[in-house]
Enzyme design. Sequence first.
Site, PDB file in Angstrom:
ATOM      1  N   GLU A 532       1.112  -1.093  -0.129  1.00  0.00           N
ATOM      2  CA  GLU A 532      -0.099   0.244   0.071  1.00  0.00           C
ATOM      3  C   GLU A 532       0.867   1.463  -0.315  1.00  0.00           C
ATOM      4  O   GLU A 532       0.557   2.249   0.512  1.00  0.00           O
ATOM      5  CB  GLU A 532      -1.148   0.323   1.590  1.00  0.00           C
ATOM      6  CG  GLU A 532      -2.169  -1.110   1.439  1.00  0.00           C
ATOM      7  CD  GLU A 532      -2.827  -0.498   2.339  1.00  0.00           C
ATOM      8  OE1 GLU A 532      -2.969  -0.329   2.964  1.00  0.00           O
ATOM      9  OE2 GLU A 532      -3.505  -1.891   2.269  1.00  0.00           O
ATOM     10  N   GLU A 625      -4.402  -9.012   0.968  1.00  0.00           N
ATOM     11  CA  GLU A 625      -4.952  -8.726   2.180  1.00  0.00           C
ATOM     12  C   GLU A 625      -6.690  -8.790   1.749  1.00  0.00           C
ATOM     13  O   GLU A 625      -7.629  -8.268   1.104  1.00  0.00           O
ATOM     14  CB  GLU A 625      -4.464  -7.102   2.704  1.00  0.00           C
ATOM     15  CG  GLU A 625      -3.464  -7.644   3.667  1.00  0.00           C
ATOM     16  CD  GLU A 625      -3.229  -5.925   4.185  1.00  0.00           C
ATOM     17  OE1 GLU A 625      -3.749  -5.444   4.727  1.00  0.00           O
ATOM     18  OE2 GLU A 625      -2.099  -5.357   3.686  1.00  0.00           O
TER      19      GLU A 625
END
Length: 933
Positions: A532, A625
């Site tokens: 991220e 994720e």
Amino acid sequence: MNRKVRTINLSKLQVRPNAFGKLTTGWIVIYLSVFASFNALFAQNQTPQPRPKLRERISFNANWKFYKYDSSSKADDLIYNVRPIVNNYNGQKPADAQPTTGESIQTIQAILKPWILPTGNDYINDPNKYYQRPAGFPGRDFPLVQADFDDRNWDDVTLPHDWAITGPFYQGNNPEVGGSLGRLPSPGVAWYRKKFYPPAEDAQKLIFLEIEGAMSYAMVWINGKLAGGWPYGYTSWQVNLTPYIKPGQLNQLAIRLDNPNYSSRWYTGGGIYRNVWLIKTNPVHIAPWGTFIKTKKATTSLAKVNLTILIHNESNQEAQITTTTSIYQINATGEKTGKAIARSRPTITLIAAGSKTIAENSVEIKNPRFWGPPPTQTPHCYLAVTTLYQNNIPIDSHETRFGIRTLRYEPDSGLIINNELIKIKGVNLHHDLGALGAAFNRRAAERQLELLREMGCNAIRTAHNPPAPELLELTDRLGFLVMEEAFDMWVMQKNPHDFHLIFPDWYEQDLRAMVRRDRNCPSVIIWSIGNEVGEQYTGEEGAALARRLSAIIKEEDPTRPVTCAMNWAKPDMPLSQVLDVISLNYQGEGIRQDPAFEGTDRIRTTPQYAAFHQKFPQKVILSSETASTFSSRGVYLFPVTEKSSDFIRAEQGGDTQFHHVSAYELYAADFGASPDKVFGALESHPFVAGQFVWSGFDYLGEPTPYYEARSSYCGIFDLAGFKKDRFYLYQAEWRPDLPMVHILPHWNWPERIGLVTPVHVFTSGDEAELFLNGKSLGRKTKRTLEYRLRWDDVRYEPGELKAIAYKKGTKWAEEIIKTTGNPAQLQATVDRGKIRADGKDLAFITLKVTDKAGLTVPTATNLIELDIEGPGEIVATDNGDPTDFTPFPARQRQAFNGLALAIVRAKPGASGRIVVTAHSSGLEKAQIIIETH
Ligand code: GAL
């Protein structure tokens, strides 16, 4: 990106007086002109020995002295670099908040960075970019680095050591260290000192200190001389002590660590938290992690493996080196067994003085045993022993564990290992081991993997950094697949003191060190360059950086794909184009799709699997994720949402008073989804290679949604390693052949008589019938894309709940839960009744508060006290309650919803019986005996 080497105004360099008295300002300007190059050193010392000793790798974990300044502001000034001043720190930013521009620092303060950077030169490809060590020895007059400094009052520690885990916890509002770092004292500056006595014959040797992980900004002095260091706390690295070591004399090591606050989104721990080794080699030697084994051919009758071996000649003479490699079988502890099963032909290489060369060996292995993940395959490993000879005399020997397997990524199905499609049933793991903190412990990690295996998990992602090398020994041996990740951020910051400050100077070295160390591990199936990262948002510029990072990895290992976990970048964004495999965080299920989030300034996106597949039909897609489902083990809150996935608010899965999240396992982070929703999305998009759930275990820090707490809520297991209900939801899906059924919630609700108390059932069957006190509440069938059976209108009455599960119409599994009586006794069980007395092995004792009949009282909070007799110690206790601030070493621990944990270690070298007794006022006691040998 341009690397800037700072120029320093020497006249401005100063060391402030501090607790250790007035310090000299002269340390930096004393230029030691006798700084010996290796060549010169070995020119003097090289007396040819008929049989030099081969490489030695000596554990350097014992006998350290430790001191931590009570506050960073009172620490010495031997800093790596200055850091930006932090105002208005927000430690509770949502995990998916957009990273912001990194800061650059302007200063004239003395910094040691120029002396540290050269330590990484071996991990920089272009020799023209090597850092030159400046003149002088910073800190040489500083008392703490001197051999005669009196450290008798310092703590005695054995590595691995985490200085923060014993606490105490910072409590209350606006603590110095907040919930994101687990409210534990990981920030700060500390020193480790160790004396050692290398024998006189070491004068012939090169001597390196290998540190598998030090948190963080490590700087190593030996005999008062700064030898080098490494800032990133998750990388394993070596520093060359040879120029400064004094063989035949007492030597003094002093290591300074500096772990900044505001440097992480989770608990880092602090200290030398992994193993340390002293490595001795001859001047011609195999480079650290200098072997790379590639499988060239792998059929059931024959495997052909090629080895490249990086050899350093640090002598002052050209060397003609013969290299051979032999292959051995390996036992469970990684040692070779039996005779060599295959050997390479010798290869002869000429290496100029002071240079490096690559030699190649190739070996054929008949009827190879393959490495592959259970249950359908066996994780077979081999050991390659590479030996260097000079004038027919062996001069170095190096062992490499490896496996033979083929790996293919198929865009329409996923990962193919040894020609079998293996769907990734993975979890994310942070590096901490709960109550043991960041200090790596092999048994604690093994226990985690065993529990994950029981659930049917076959993969882990090392979120968001390289793990301890021992973790990969375990994943190789146990057959877990690993996504190994390098960074949580690049140039853009997530926190003001995080890795972005050092990224520009160190990304190449950190990446190469990670890949070189781990590229022979068969369990590693993919490299991730980041999680991220803010560069998702910076278009072409971010993509260019990703391309650079990916190229570095491929230079070190062209055999595995490179990915980066994206929660924002979409198919048409530049970052996505760069990656071999598309890794999505939460985007596959869609993010913040609930109408309640309309107009939010956070990420909001429709489900993305199809869009990515359409744009990149040639690329594999996986979910790095998923979920971020939150829950506190055994806490059930009412009412229960009717949706199959919901976000948490007060009265909606969340208890804002006691900081707990309901364990109906339906409530997720705003950007996340329940396991059910994730399963649905994956089933609807069968091309997706699988998922890594956020997260396998609760971890220290990042206690979203309640930063008042100490540890996270997102684990399938709690911090103590106890199963939450979610365990059974994953087990039902991941082990469809295991007959099982699980009922929730517990059935002790005296205050809910007559009230609607939904009952949910997780099963690997396809139907179940629920009975309350013998009366059927109906038989239900899982509908398409349904993963749990719900009886949402059950009115509570005490007694017995029974679920009978069916598969294909036949009875498959049964579970009964009962309303229990009051707490009456303690019960104890241990994971292993025999442990090794090596100072590392552990026994995990589960303590249960039960009623007279022996049923665990699911709401019990009794205070349990522990006694221990015999050659063992209680290292830590826990109960998995994210809000429990009792320090981990305490021998008194309140049960949390009926359970508590004690972790016992045998005293090194002792053998005998360790007797652990658990007492609790008004309850019958329990006892466990552990044998140690
Ligand atoms: C993700 C992040 C993880 C963790 C998780 C918590 O966005 O990548 O590191 O913060 O959220 O739910």
